[in-house]
Design a protein around this motif. Structure first.
Motif, PDB file in Angstrom:
ATOM      1  N   VAL A  27       0.859  -1.181   0.000  1.00 56.08           N
ATOM      2  CA  VAL A  27       0.000   0.000   0.000  1.00 56.08           C
ATOM      3  C   VAL A  27       0.897   1.233   0.000  1.00 56.08           C
ATOM      4  CG1 VAL A  27      -1.945  -1.071   1.198  1.00 56.08           C
ATOM      5  CG2 VAL A  27      -0.167   0.030   2.525  1.00 56.08           C
ATOM      6  N   GLU A  28       0.298   2.404  -0.203  1.00 55.86           N
ATOM      7  CA  GLU A  28       1.068   3.641  -0.169  1.00 55.86           C
ATOM      8  C   GLU A  28       1.342   4.048   1.277  1.00 55.86           C
ATOM      9  OE1 GLU A  28      -0.357   6.790  -2.637  1.00 55.86           O
ATOM     10  OE2 GLU A  28      -1.012   5.363  -4.178  1.00 55.86           O
ATOM     11  N   ALA A  29       2.416   4.762   1.474  1.00 64.38           N
ATOM     12  CA  ALA A  29       2.874   5.097   2.825  1.00 64.38           C
ATOM     13  C   ALA A  29       1.950   6.066   3.560  1.00 64.38           C
ATOM     14  CB  ALA A  29       4.289   5.657   2.771  1.00 64.38           C
ATOM     15  N   LYS A  30       1.535   7.139   2.889  1.00 62.33           N
ATOM     16  CA  LYS A  30       0.748   8.171   3.578  1.00 62.33           C
ATOM     17  C   LYS A  30      -0.608   7.639   4.066  1.00 62.33           C
ATOM     18  CE  LYS A  30      -0.274  13.014   3.413  1.00 62.33           C
ATOM     19  NZ  LYS A  30       0.019  14.273   2.755  1.00 62.33           N
ATOM     20  N   PRO A  31      -1.388   6.940   3.222  1.00 62.89           N
ATOM     21  CA  PRO A  31      -2.646   6.383   3.729  1.00 62.89           C
ATOM     22  C   PRO A  31      -2.427   5.364   4.855  1.00 62.89           C
ATOM     23  CG  PRO A  31      -2.644   6.347   1.341  1.00 62.89           C
ATOM     24  CD  PRO A  31      -1.277   6.757   1.779  1.00 62.89           C
ATOM     25  N   LEU A  32      -1.331   4.602   4.766  1.00 63.48           N
ATOM     26  CA  LEU A  32      -1.010   3.635   5.817  1.00 63.48           C
ATOM     27  C   LEU A  32      -0.751   4.362   7.135  1.00 63.48           C
ATOM     28  CD1 LEU A  32      -0.370   0.709   6.665  1.00 63.48           C
ATOM     29  CD2 LEU A  32       1.988   1.167   6.024  1.00 63.48           C
ATOM     30  N   ALA A  33      -0.014   5.456   7.078  1.00 58.96           N
ATOM     31  CA  ALA A  33       0.265   6.237   8.291  1.00 58.96           C
ATOM     32  C   ALA A  33      -1.017   6.808   8.876  1.00 58.96           C
ATOM     33  CB  ALA A  33       1.244   7.359   7.975  1.00 58.96           C
ATOM     34  N   ASN A  34      -1.924   7.274   8.014  1.00 57.32           N
ATOM     35  CA  ASN A  34      -3.188   7.834   8.493  1.00 57.32           C
ATOM     36  C   ASN A  34      -4.029   6.776   9.200  1.00 57.32           C
ATOM     37  OD1 ASN A  34      -2.547  10.338   7.479  1.00 57.32           O
ATOM     38  ND2 ASN A  34      -3.640  10.025   5.554  1.00 57.32           N
ATOM     39  N   VAL A  35      -4.122   5.591   8.604  1.00 57.96           N
ATOM     40  CA  VAL A  35      -4.894   4.499   9.223  1.00 57.96           C
ATOM     41  C   VAL A  35      -4.247   4.077  10.533  1.00 57.96           C
ATOM     42  CG1 VAL A  35      -5.616   2.094   8.948  1.00 57.96           C
ATOM     43  CG2 VAL A  35      -5.863   3.680   7.051  1.00 57.96           C
ATOM     44  N   ALA A  36      -2.924   4.004  10.551  1.00 60.57           N
ATOM     45  CA  ALA A  36      -2.211   3.620  11.771  1.00 60.57           C
ATOM     46  C   ALA A  36      -2.466   4.626  12.885  1.00 60.57           C
ATOM     47  CB  ALA A  36      -0.715   3.527  11.489  1.00 60.57           C
TER      48      ALA A  36
END
Length: 108
Positions: A27-36
């Motif tokens: 997955v892309e990093a920014k959306p992953l960080a937001n979900v985390a």
């Protein structure tokens, strides 16, 4: 001589960077960080976001459940009976009207 008791130190666990985690989960990093951040599955050091193996497993399960729920919701959506002209842009409509007028003038 007795062997020393080794306890797992939370600081010694290997941390996975955001870029590595995104690559592992595809997955892309920014959306992953937001979900985390929304669900608290991360370790922060300053502005950087890191994950442990356990947190990465939780994120993977969460993303899988989210994808499954979205797919289910998409399948429930009712499709319109007729889609003619619904997705047509205004520019395309104008162009079609112009060509019809031109054809009508030629036929006269």
């Amino acid at each position: 001589m007795p062997e020393p008791i080794v306890t797992e130190d939370p600081q010694s666990t290997a941390l996975i960077s955001l870029a590595q985690a995104a690559q592992r989960l595809a997955v892309e990093a920014k959306p992953l960080a937001n979900v985390a951040r929304q669900h608290g599955f991360f370790t922060a050091m300053g502005r950087e976001v890191f994950f442990t193996e356990a947190q990465l497993k939780q994120m993977k399960a969460l993303l899988k459940d989210k994808a499954r729920a979205e797919k289910k919701a998409d399948s429930r959506k009712r499709k319109p009976a007729s889609t003619f002209g619904v997705h047509e842009s205004s520019e395309l409509r104008k162009q079609r009207r112009r060509t019809k007028k031109r054809q009508a003038k030629k036929e006269e």
